[in-house]
Design an enzyme around this catalytic site. Structure first.
Site, PDB file in Angstrom:
ATOM      1  N   HIS A 154      -9.900  -0.746  -7.543  1.00 33.01           N
ATOM      2  CA  HIS A 154      -8.640  -0.365  -8.205  1.00 33.01           C
ATOM      3  C   HIS A 154      -8.348  -1.309  -9.372  1.00 33.01           C
ATOM      4  O   HIS A 154      -7.836  -0.908 -10.408  1.00 33.01           O
ATOM      5  CB  HIS A 154      -7.471  -0.395  -7.211  1.00 33.01           C
ATOM      6  N   GLU A 209      -9.645  -2.399  -3.093  1.00 35.75           N
ATOM      7  CA  GLU A 209      -8.703  -2.982  -4.064  1.00 35.75           C
ATOM      8  C   GLU A 209      -9.463  -3.512  -5.284  1.00 35.75           C
ATOM      9  O   GLU A 209      -8.960  -3.457  -6.409  1.00 35.75           O
ATOM     10  CB  GLU A 209      -7.845  -4.102  -3.456  1.00 35.75           C
ATOM     11  N   GLU A 220      -5.168   4.308  -0.940  1.00 37.34           N
ATOM     12  CA  GLU A 220      -3.989   3.506  -0.569  1.00 37.34           C
ATOM     13  C   GLU A 220      -3.349   4.085   0.704  1.00 37.34           C
ATOM     14  O   GLU A 220      -2.858   3.339   1.548  1.00 37.34           O
ATOM     15  CB  GLU A 220      -2.948   3.472  -1.700  1.00 37.34           C
ATOM     16  N   ASP A 233       0.820  -1.213   0.000  1.00 38.17           N
ATOM     17  CA  ASP A 233       0.000   0.000   0.000  1.00 38.17           C
ATOM     18  C   ASP A 233       0.854   1.262   0.000  1.00 38.17           C
ATOM     19  O   ASP A 233       0.480   2.257  -0.612  1.00 38.17           O
ATOM     20  CB  ASP A 233      -0.978  -0.016   1.186  1.00 38.17           C
ATOM     21  N   HIS A 293      -5.240   2.882   3.543  1.00 36.85           N
ATOM     22  CA  HIS A 293      -4.933   1.477   3.831  1.00 36.85           C
ATOM     23  C   HIS A 293      -3.669   1.372   4.688  1.00 36.85           C
ATOM     24  O   HIS A 293      -3.645   0.660   5.686  1.00 36.85           O
ATOM     25  CB  HIS A 293      -4.754   0.672   2.544  1.00 36.85           C
ATOM     26  N   TYR A 298      -3.344  -0.079   8.743  1.00 38.37           N
ATOM     27  CA  TYR A 298      -2.429  -1.076   9.322  1.00 38.37           C
ATOM     28  C   TYR A 298      -1.719  -0.473  10.539  1.00 38.37           C
ATOM     29  O   TYR A 298      -1.492  -1.157  11.533  1.00 38.37           O
ATOM     30  CB  TYR A 298      -1.390  -1.536   8.286  1.00 38.37           C
TER      31      TYR A 298
HETATM   32 FE   LIG Z   1      -4.529  -0.618  -0.987  1.00 32.81          FE
HETATM   33 FE   LIG Z   2      -5.125  -0.656  -4.408  1.00 35.77          FE
END
Ligand SMILES: [Fe+2]
Ligand SMILES: [Fe+2]
Length: 348
Positions: A225, A222, A121, A91, A124, A128
């Site tokens: 994407h 995702e 992204e 990411d 994302h 985490y």
């Molecule tokens: Fe991602």
């Molecule tokens: Fe992605």
């Protein structure tokens, strides 16, 4: 193959407004965000879909995960840490590389999508961080984030992917742009999956439910994407047919094949046959199926004989990755249902 690609202009008073002159690459863009004047009309659906996917990592409760993390089996914990480390890398690399791709895309409506994707992204990577901040100490968090410094296997994995992006970064040709776009498609459509599968397997075993929920939201993004990059590649196929000679298509198919094989090796290393409810056979079958599916999505011949249907043993993966029955048909490029994140939360 070495045909030059031109960086898009910035302020360009002489840019073309006529849709017939708009091109994915090497066009003459004005950079004006004109939502009523799109050549690539699928962008409207994609944009609405991406807006409706908005979510906030901190709204997911991780209380159960804090307890579960300390009680994971040793193999589960090792896999959890390594997979998270890899996903954070992916990411982060995406966030950094998308503007680099966008610099050469001369269809403004498509650049809008890439900007939204880069923003997602970044969320994302931050999700985490939020998970790690919640479940472990700052020292453990740093160790997981930078595990590639001590794990040669993870470093090699990251390097393989990073080098594909670097090729275009350091050598700007049309051919390398297509390769970087295909590398992106593979990343979105194959590399994330053994990680997602692992978390969903934990979820089925009643462990780490907050992490699983975060992953489901990420997985949903995702998917969009993947849809975006598939659409870009299909438009390039129409506009730049000389880049899709049988010889080049073989190169692209081999990239997909190598992507699948790298992912299987990686899964063997991090997951193996140590996780309840997930065997290497299941992982391999699923990844080969994905490889074929990704080929088909681009109009290429499948790679693996058989593997045309989702393995029955893995149908739970798509159930998890489809948190609120959003049906996105990548082959039609249409979205048949929209939902806001509040609806999803009720559903989960
Ligand atoms: Fe991602
Ligand atoms: Fe992605």
């Amino acid at each position: 193959m070495v045909e030059e690609i031109k960086r898009k202009q910035l302020f360009n008073e002489n840019g073309d407004i006529e849709l017939s002159k708009r091109r994915m690459i090497n066009g003459n863009t004005t950079n004006l965000n004109d939502f009523n004047n799109m050549k690539y009309t699928w962008v409207s659906d994609w944009y609405r879909h991406a807006m409706n996917n908005f979510w906030i990592p901190e709204e997911i409760n991780l209380t159960q995960d804090i307890k579960d993390y300390r009680n994971l089996e040793i193999e589960e914990k090792e896999a959890y840490d390594k997979i998270l480390s890899f996903l954070i890398f992916l990411d982060s690399l995406q966030t950094a590389n998308l503007p680099n791709v966008g610099e050469f895309i001369t269809a403004n409506e498509v650049n809008l999508c890439l900007t939204i994707q880069a923003y997602q992204e970044a969320i994302h990577s931050q999700s985490y961080g939020y998970i790690l901040d919640s479940i472990c100490s700052p020292e453990e968090r740093t160790e997981i984030l930078y595990q590639w410094k001590d794990d040669p296997f993870l470093l090699a994995r990251n390097k393989f992917i990073g080098d594909q992006y670097n090729d275009f970064y350091y050598n700007r040709t049309k051919y390398n742009l297509v390769k970087t776009v295909i590398a992106n498609y593979i990343l979105e459509g194959i590399y994330f999956y053994s990680g997602f599968m692992f978390f969903y397997a934990l979820g089925r075993n009643g462990k780490m439910p907050g992490t699983v929920q975060e992953i489901r939201y990420i997985n949903r993004d995702e998917n969009s994407h993947l849809w975006l990059f598939r659409s870009i590649i299909l438009e390039l196929k129409k506009e730049e047919p000389e880049l899709f000679t049988p010889e080049n298509i073989e190169v692209f198919r081999n990239m997909i094949r190598q992507g699948v094989e790298e992912e299987i090796k990686w899964a063997n290393y991090v997951i193996g046959d140590h996780i309840k409810g997930l065997t290497m056979q299941m992982v391999e079958d699923y990844l080969k199926y994905l490889g074929n599916l990704r080929c088909r999505g681009l109009g290429f011949e499948p790679i693996y004989e058989g593997y045309q249907r989702e393995p029955e043993s893995m149908s739970w993966v798509s159930e998890y990755s489809d948190p609120n029955a959003i049906k996105t048909d990548f082959f039609e490029g249409k979205v048949s249902a929209y939902a806001k994140s509040s609806v999803i939360e009720d559903d989960l």
